[in-house]
Design a protein around this motif. Sequence first.
Motif, PDB file in Angstrom:
ATOM      1  N   TYR A  49      40.009  40.590  35.790  1.00 15.07           N
ATOM      2  CA  TYR A  49      40.177  40.159  34.403  1.00 15.07           C
ATOM      3  C   TYR A  49      41.035  41.178  33.663  1.00 15.07           C
ATOM      4  O   TYR A  49      40.875  42.394  33.837  1.00 15.07           O
ATOM      5  N   VAL A  50      41.910  40.688  32.819  1.00 10.76           N
ATOM      6  CA  VAL A  50      42.843  41.554  32.100  1.00 10.76           C
ATOM      7  C   VAL A  50      42.104  42.290  30.992  1.00 10.76           C
ATOM      8  O   VAL A  50      41.401  41.672  30.170  1.00 10.76           O
ATOM      9  N   THR A  68      57.445  38.109  36.048  1.00 13.00           N
ATOM     10  CA  THR A  68      57.131  36.773  36.565  1.00 13.00           C
ATOM     11  C   THR A  68      56.105  36.035  35.711  1.00 13.00           C
ATOM     12  O   THR A  68      55.837  34.860  35.963  1.00 13.00           O
ATOM     13  N   GLY A  69      55.529  36.710  34.744  1.00 15.81           N
ATOM     14  CA  GLY A  69      54.535  36.061  33.893  1.00 15.81           C
ATOM     15  C   GLY A  69      53.982  37.032  32.871  1.00 15.81           C
ATOM     16  O   GLY A  69      54.264  38.233  32.903  1.00 15.81           O
ATOM     17  N   GLU A  70      53.204  36.494  31.956  1.00 11.62           N
ATOM     18  CA  GLU A  70      52.582  37.294  30.899  1.00 11.62           C
ATOM     19  C   GLU A  70      51.105  36.928  30.813  1.00 11.62           C
ATOM     20  O   GLU A  70      50.744  35.752  30.841  1.00 11.62           O
ATOM     21  N   GLU A  75      41.827  37.361  30.350  1.00 13.42           N
ATOM     22  CA  GLU A  75      42.292  36.289  31.225  1.00 13.42           C
ATOM     23  C   GLU A  75      41.835  36.511  32.669  1.00 13.42           C
ATOM     24  O   GLU A  75      41.879  37.627  33.183  1.00 13.42           O
ATOM     25  N   LYS A  76      41.412  35.434  33.328  1.00 10.37           N
ATOM     26  CA  LYS A  76      40.882  35.480  34.685  1.00 10.37           C
ATOM     27  C   LYS A  76      42.011  35.237  35.686  1.00 10.37           C
ATOM     28  O   LYS A  76      42.691  34.220  35.622  1.00 10.37           O
ATOM     29  N   LEU A  77      42.181  36.174  36.638  1.00  8.44           N
ATOM     30  CA  LEU A  77      43.274  36.102  37.605  1.00  8.44           C
ATOM     31  C   LEU A  77      42.724  36.101  39.025  1.00  8.44           C
ATOM     32  O   LEU A  77      41.764  36.811  39.335  1.00  8.44           O
ATOM     33  N   VAL A  78      43.359  35.321  39.915  1.00 12.48           N
ATOM     34  CA  VAL A  78      42.980  35.276  41.331  1.00 12.48           C
ATOM     35  C   VAL A  78      43.680  36.414  42.064  1.00 12.48           C
ATOM     36  O   VAL A  78      44.890  36.600  41.934  1.00 12.48           O
ATOM     37  N   PHE A 148      35.963  46.325  28.052  1.00  9.70           N
ATOM     38  CA  PHE A 148      36.536  45.061  28.535  1.00  9.70           C
ATOM     39  C   PHE A 148      37.314  44.367  27.423  1.00  9.70           C
ATOM     40  O   PHE A 148      38.535  44.453  27.360  1.00  9.70           O
ATOM     41  N   PHE A 149      36.605  43.667  26.552  1.00 12.06           N
ATOM     42  CA  PHE A 149      37.267  42.872  25.519  1.00 12.06           C
ATOM     43  C   PHE A 149      37.915  43.766  24.466  1.00 12.06           C
ATOM     44  O   PHE A 149      37.344  44.769  24.040  1.00 12.06           O
ATOM     45  N   ARG A 150      39.112  43.377  24.039  1.00  9.40           N
ATOM     46  CA  ARG A 150      39.856  44.139  23.037  1.00  9.40           C
ATOM     47  C   ARG A 150      39.925  43.338  21.749  1.00  9.40           C
ATOM     48  O   ARG A 150      40.329  42.172  21.742  1.00  9.40           O
ATOM     49  N   LEU A 151      39.536  43.965  20.642  1.00 12.09           N
ATOM     50  CA  LEU A 151      39.559  43.324  19.337  1.00 12.09           C
ATOM     51  C   LEU A 151      40.865  43.635  18.625  1.00 12.09           C
ATOM     52  O   LEU A 151      41.450  44.703  18.815  1.00 12.09           O
ATOM     53  N   ALA A 152      41.303  42.717  17.798  1.00 11.82           N
ATOM     54  CA  ALA A 152      42.504  42.929  16.986  1.00 11.82           C
ATOM     55  C   ALA A 152      42.104  43.493  15.627  1.00 11.82           C
ATOM     56  O   ALA A 152      40.973  43.320  15.167  1.00 11.82           O
TER      57      ALA A 152
END
Length: 398
Positions: A49-50, A68-70, A75-78, A148-152
Amino acid sequence: MQLNVFRWMSLPARRLSRVCVVGAAAAVTCFGVSGCSHLRSKPADKYVYVTARQTFLRDRVAAVSNRTGEVSNGEKLVVLERARRFVKVRTPRGEVGWIEEKLTADQVLADKFDELRVKHLLDPTVAQATARDEVYLHIAPGRETDKFFRLAEGDKLNLLSRAMVAKPVPPGSAVAKTAAVQAGKAESGADAPVMEDWWLVRDAKGDTGWIYSHLIDVDAPDALTRYAEGQRIVGAYELAKVDDPDSGILSNGVVVTSIPEYVTVLSPYKAGLPYDFDQVRVFTWNVKKHRYETAFREHNVAGYLPVTVSSKPDPYGHAAEAAVPLPTFSYKILAGDATLPEADPETGALKPGNMVTKTYRLEGNICRRILAPGTPAPEELHPTPESDKKGKGKKGKK
């Protein structure tokens, strides 16, 4: 060789057929073994997870590469492949590329945050706050804990509970402190750690985690902060509204005619206190003078969140107004026979002992305590002994 062939041909027909069946079965088994790779189940995907606010995927691990992407936070990544300090991943959109491993969290950490969210999903909100900057949610109180989670900046948060942990000591400080203690030059209590406050919060998406208290601002109307008298407003709760066409308060150039009245709880600007607040104030609106005034004030208490606000009648009143539901607020303070609690060494949470619940009704500009007739008010603990306060007052008058 000829003898073997002759012997084979001389086998009885019945035995020969049996040998053929066995040979055919062996052939089928061999075919099945050679083709079993097509029948094996596909191994389960592994995910990361990002943790960064936003970053790019690259087509190769090299100084020069193409995007190749953003991807963005959470976000969950394989996972497709791993290399030193990098992970090759695929996004839900099918984009494939490499990302730095330090910018990701594994499934174990993601599961821990999900457990934290579920555990505190129904916890009541004790106050509202706003993130001062882009900050992370931590899995536990402390700067070195996993995040983990980032707040703005500007994200709205629900405060759930407070904890306190020791502030990290800069390298070399602990050694110097120990040397001072051994030399007998340290004052009493000088080796006590400096504490810092952390809040368990929940954001608008339901993500839950711990955040350092200096990175958030508790929501309080600007009109009240001027009356705080050097104290920090821990929570401000609306009790009622008063109509004042000439209030003089503007919002986007328009005069505000409905003015809210509040009960607030305050504390000193100091971390690591064994209570959430030590002062309670009720601010009502003076329609004639068009300003806030203090209708109720209580000092020197060891109070704990939450403060509850409702509308209730006075069950013990005899006047006609007693049956009318009016704004009511309640809060808890330590009883006189209790002691100031210490933070749990593992969780940093406070577990206060015997407490007293105090309930008041706002009747016009007067706050009346709801207490059964003939019932004496319970004794209360005062963080600062009353005798010390009186002594200080006398010195000040000289």
